[in-house]
Design a protein around this motif. Structure first.
Motif, PDB file in Angstrom:
ATOM      1  N   ASP A 201       0.823  -1.060  -0.128  1.00  0.00           N
ATOM      2  CA  ASP A 201      -0.038   0.005  -0.005  1.00  0.00           C
ATOM      3  C   ASP A 201       1.002   1.190  -0.105  1.00  0.00           C
ATOM      4  N   PHE A 202       2.092   1.171   0.571  1.00  0.00           N
ATOM      5  CA  PHE A 202       2.777   2.314   0.846  1.00  0.00           C
ATOM      6  C   PHE A 202       3.769   2.516  -0.342  1.00  0.00           C
ATOM      7  N   LEU A 203       4.580   1.662  -0.858  1.00  0.00           N
ATOM      8  CA  LEU A 203       5.719   1.989  -1.609  1.00  0.00           C
ATOM      9  C   LEU A 203       5.523   2.568  -3.107  1.00  0.00           C
ATOM     10  N   PRO A 204       4.348   2.052  -3.674  1.00  0.00           N
ATOM     11  CA  PRO A 204       4.115   2.568  -5.087  1.00  0.00           C
ATOM     12  C   PRO A 204       3.767   4.219  -4.910  1.00  0.00           C
ATOM     13  N   GLN A 205       3.315   4.564  -3.725  1.00  0.00           N
ATOM     14  CA  GLN A 205       3.214   6.249  -3.764  1.00  0.00           C
ATOM     15  C   GLN A 205       4.348   6.901  -3.915  1.00  0.00           C
ATOM     16  N   TYR A 206       5.431   6.212  -3.961  1.00  0.00           N
ATOM     17  CA  TYR A 206       6.778   6.783  -3.908  1.00  0.00           C
ATOM     18  C   TYR A 206       7.609   6.391  -5.360  1.00  0.00           C
ATOM     19  N   ASN A 207       6.790   5.535  -6.194  1.00  0.00           N
ATOM     20  CA  ASN A 207       7.424   5.038  -7.345  1.00  0.00           C
ATOM     21  C   ASN A 207       8.353   3.938  -7.145  1.00  0.00           C
ATOM     22  N   ILE A 208       8.143   3.014  -5.948  1.00  0.00           N
ATOM     23  CA  ILE A 208       8.850   2.149  -5.481  1.00  0.00           C
ATOM     24  C   ILE A 208       8.160   0.824  -5.752  1.00  0.00           C
ATOM     25  N   ASP A 209       8.731  -0.096  -6.248  1.00  0.00           N
ATOM     26  CA  ASP A 209       7.999  -1.522  -6.655  1.00  0.00           C
ATOM     27  C   ASP A 209       8.023  -2.131  -5.172  1.00  0.00           C
ATOM     28  N   HIS A 210       6.520  -2.552  -4.686  1.00  0.00           N
ATOM     29  CA  HIS A 210       6.513  -3.253  -3.606  1.00  0.00           C
ATOM     30  C   HIS A 210       7.441  -4.577  -3.189  1.00  0.00           C
ATOM     31  N   GLY A 211       7.974  -4.941  -4.422  1.00  0.00           N
ATOM     32  CA  GLY A 211       8.463  -6.367  -4.209  1.00  0.00           C
ATOM     33  C   GLY A 211       9.887  -6.216  -4.119  1.00  0.00           C
ATOM     34  N   CYS A 212      10.470  -5.085  -4.397  1.00  0.00           N
ATOM     35  CA  CYS A 212      11.905  -4.876  -4.674  1.00  0.00           C
ATOM     36  C   CYS A 212      12.562  -4.687  -3.313  1.00  0.00           C
ATOM     37  N   ARG A 213      13.918  -5.019  -3.320  1.00  0.00           N
ATOM     38  CA  ARG A 213      14.560  -4.856  -2.119  1.00  0.00           C
ATOM     39  C   ARG A 213      15.207  -3.128  -2.341  1.00  0.00           C
ATOM     40  N   TYR A 214      15.515  -2.362  -1.354  1.00  0.00           N
ATOM     41  CA  TYR A 214      15.734  -1.087  -1.557  1.00  0.00           C
ATOM     42  C   TYR A 214      16.754  -0.567  -0.404  1.00  0.00           C
ATOM     43  N   ILE A 215      17.676   0.198  -0.694  1.00  0.00           N
ATOM     44  CA  ILE A 215      18.568   1.106   0.266  1.00  0.00           C
ATOM     45  C   ILE A 215      18.205   2.242   0.387  1.00  0.00           C
ATOM     46  N   LEU A 216      18.018   2.926   1.480  1.00  0.00           N
ATOM     47  CA  LEU A 216      17.642   4.335   1.518  1.00  0.00           C
ATOM     48  C   LEU A 216      18.712   5.302   2.055  1.00  0.00           C
ATOM     49  N   SER A 217      18.577   6.464   1.633  1.00  0.00           N
ATOM     50  CA  SER A 217      19.132   7.562   2.152  1.00  0.00           C
ATOM     51  C   SER A 217      18.410   8.713   2.366  1.00  0.00           C
ATOM     52  N   VAL A 218      18.380   9.550   3.191  1.00  0.00           N
ATOM     53  CA  VAL A 218      17.733  10.657   3.711  1.00  0.00           C
ATOM     54  C   VAL A 218      18.608  12.059   3.988  1.00  0.00           C
ATOM     55  N   GLY A 219      17.995  12.982   3.199  1.00  0.00           N
ATOM     56  CA  GLY A 219      18.654  14.229   3.390  1.00  0.00           C
ATOM     57  C   GLY A 219      18.543  15.218   2.280  1.00  0.00           C
ATOM     58  N   THR A 220      18.560  16.511   2.557  1.00  0.00           N
ATOM     59  CA  THR A 220      18.741  17.483   1.512  1.00  0.00           C
ATOM     60  C   THR A 220      19.725  17.107   0.504  1.00  0.00           C
ATOM     61  N   ILE A 221      19.268  17.265  -0.836  1.00  0.00           N
ATOM     62  CA  ILE A 221      20.126  16.860  -1.932  1.00  0.00           C
ATOM     63  C   ILE A 221      21.116  18.026  -1.966  1.00  0.00           C
ATOM     64  N   GLU A 222      22.484  18.137  -1.470  1.00  0.00           N
ATOM     65  CA  GLU A 222      23.409  18.996  -1.553  1.00  0.00           C
ATOM     66  C   GLU A 222      24.849  18.425  -1.428  1.00  0.00           C
ATOM     67  N   PRO A 223      25.879  18.978  -1.580  1.00  0.00           N
ATOM     68  CA  PRO A 223      27.132  18.663  -1.738  1.00  0.00           C
ATOM     69  C   PRO A 223      27.784  18.084  -0.687  1.00  0.00           C
ATOM     70  N   ARG A 224      27.392  18.496   0.692  1.00  0.00           N
ATOM     71  CA  ARG A 224      27.882  17.916   1.828  1.00  0.00           C
ATOM     72  C   ARG A 224      27.254  16.552   2.266  1.00  0.00           C
ATOM     73  N   LYS A 225      26.181  16.187   1.735  1.00  0.00           N
ATOM     74  CA  LYS A 225      25.540  14.958   2.030  1.00  0.00           C
ATOM     75  C   LYS A 225      26.198  13.865   1.188  1.00  0.00           C
ATOM     76  N   ASN A 226      27.120  14.177   0.467  1.00  0.00           N
ATOM     77  CA  ASN A 226      27.901  13.285  -0.489  1.00  0.00           C
ATOM     78  C   ASN A 226      27.001  12.274  -1.273  1.00  0.00           C
ATOM     79  N   ILE A 227      26.126  12.677  -2.025  1.00  0.00           N
ATOM     80  CA  ILE A 227      25.148  11.934  -3.016  1.00  0.00           C
ATOM     81  C   ILE A 227      25.890  11.182  -3.939  1.00  0.00           C
ATOM     82  N   ILE A 228      27.027  11.635  -4.721  1.00  0.00           N
ATOM     83  CA  ILE A 228      27.856  11.285  -5.608  1.00  0.00           C
ATOM     84  C   ILE A 228      28.611   9.967  -4.862  1.00  0.00           C
ATOM     85  N   GLY A 229      29.157  10.198  -3.760  1.00  0.00           N
ATOM     86  CA  GLY A 229      29.557   9.018  -3.053  1.00  0.00           C
ATOM     87  C   GLY A 229      28.551   7.737  -2.787  1.00  0.00           C
ATOM     88  N   ILE A 230      27.490   8.266  -2.419  1.00  0.00           N
ATOM     89  CA  ILE A 230      26.568   6.988  -2.132  1.00  0.00           C
ATOM     90  C   ILE A 230      26.157   6.299  -3.763  1.00  0.00           C
TER      91      ILE A 230
END
Length: 389
Positions: A201-230
């Motif tokens: 019921d929940f994951l499709p709201q955020y375009n995530i397939d409810h049957g898939c495994r996922y790794i999560l990262s949370v935070g403003t998308i900006e350089p200090r958060k090292n998104i490219i490193g992730i």
């Protein structure tokens, strides 16, 4: 009854780090009969309806009125001082005029000036990121934080949100250790008794397939958060075919200085495995954490690292950077890695994905440790300081 005035400028913004801090301490304090609380605001415009209702119904608020220079010389000096700023910064005399004589004044972020006629002045200090990583920030924020740093000497007490921030203040700014008290943050009440919505019921709201495994990262998308490193760590993980079903979910609003990230994504080989959700409603966050296989946070620098605590409270295994405050929050309840080593992070994620028993042990130990960090404890320490005045 003690009169307490708190800088609430940030309450106008969405429910992220500092906003959550100010809101949650106000929620705790407003029910204490021994304090008469007022909050300083720029206006009564709020992004979050829950905060808007709370301020309107439960708090006394004072709008900080702007004071403009009357004489031409003063206006010229102000123009020179504030050139190239994207927003108008508050002035010392504006803050002073909004705080009543004899109040205890607690500055948070924007109204960062001690008030001479206040009974006592406290300043919350979150981090020194603009000093240590100024290239990651916009000019206005750098200037604002520099002015806050210059006002440190005027405050009676500095509240650091971690020992890492406390040590940074001592080592980089020269603040006396005796002047600083460390008080850890808590996570929002939404994580205390969360309503976890089922995957289907929940994951499709955020375009995530409810049957898939996922790794999560949370935070403003900006350089200090090292998104490219992730993304580099995730690419290293997916170089092994048995992880190709895994998705990387990046949750948070788009921030600043992301041109290099956009260019990087244009050439990224696993674009179909990446999901940017944008800002996620606070009450959806416990479900987003709970359904993830792991939480990864490779920020270069944090004053605390609130998403780490949120993940722990949501029983989500954590992989985070081994720098600044992050190991202080995580303890021995997850994996710490260098934010400069994608392979190290990929190996840590693989250990969690490959070993359900190990992942479950991190879920349990993280949840237990997270109970040490509460807003009730945070506010109790603040009240001790207020009562010592």
């Amino acid at each position: 009854m003690k009169r307490l005035t708190i800088d609430g400028f940030v309450l106008r913004f969405p429910r992220t780090g500092i906003v959550n801090h100010v809101y949650n301490i106000l929620v705790e304090l407003v029910n204490r009969p021994d304090f008469d609380i007022s909050v300083l605001l720029e206006d009564h415009n709020f992004t979050d309806p829950e905060i808007a209702h709370f301020v309107k119904c439960r708090l006394n608020s004072r709008v900080v009125e702007r004071i403009e220079d009357i004489d031409a010389l003063g206006r010229i000096k102000r123009l020179i001082r504030d050139r190239n700023l994207a927003a108008r910064l508050a002035r010392r005399e504006e803050v002073e005029s909004a705080v009543a004589p004899g109040d205890i004044y607690q500055a948070t972020d924007w109204y960062h000036y001690a008030v001479p006629h206040a009974r006592y002045n406290l300043l919350m200090y979150y981090d020194l990121t603009t000093r240590l990583y100024s290239n990651f920030h916009e000019h206005t924020n750098v200037v604002k934080e520099k002015r806050k740093e210059q006002s440190l000497k005027d405050f009676d007490r500095i509240i650091a949100i971690s020992n890492s921030t406390k040590n940074d203040l001592i080592n980089h700014v020269g603040v006396s250790e005796e002047k600083i008290t460390t008080i850890y943050l808590g996570a929002d009440r939404a994580y205390d008794s969360p309503r976890i919505v089922s995957r289907i019921d929940f994951l499709p709201q955020y375009n995530i397939d409810h049957g898939c495994r996922y790794i999560l990262s949370v935070g403003t998308i900006e350089p200090r958060k090292n998104i490219i490193g992730i993304l580099e760590a995730f690419k290293a993980l997916l170089s092994e075919p048995n992880y190709r079903d895994v998705r990387l979910v990046l949750s948070g609003p788009m921030g600043w200085k992301n041109d290099s990230l956009s260019k990087y994504m244009d050439e990224y080989p696993y674009q179909e495995n990446i999901i940017f959700t944008g800002y996620v409603n606070l009450h959806d966050m416990p479900s987003l954490y709970r359904h993830a296989e792991a939480f990864v946070y490779l920020s270069f620098y944090e004053g605390f690292g609130l998403p780490i605590l949120e993940a722990m409270k949501s029983s989500c295994p954590v992989v985070c950077s081994n720098t600044s405050s992050m190991p202080e929050v995580l303890g021995e309840c997850g994996e710490t890695v260098s934010p400069h080593s994608p392979d190290e992070a990929a190996a840590a994620l693989a250990r969690i994905l490959d070993d359900p028993a190990y992942a479950d042990s991190l879920r349990f130990s993280g949840l237990v440790r997270s109970r040490q960090f509460t807003w009730a404890k945070h506010v109790e320490r603040l009240v001790e300081i207020y009562n010592d005045v």
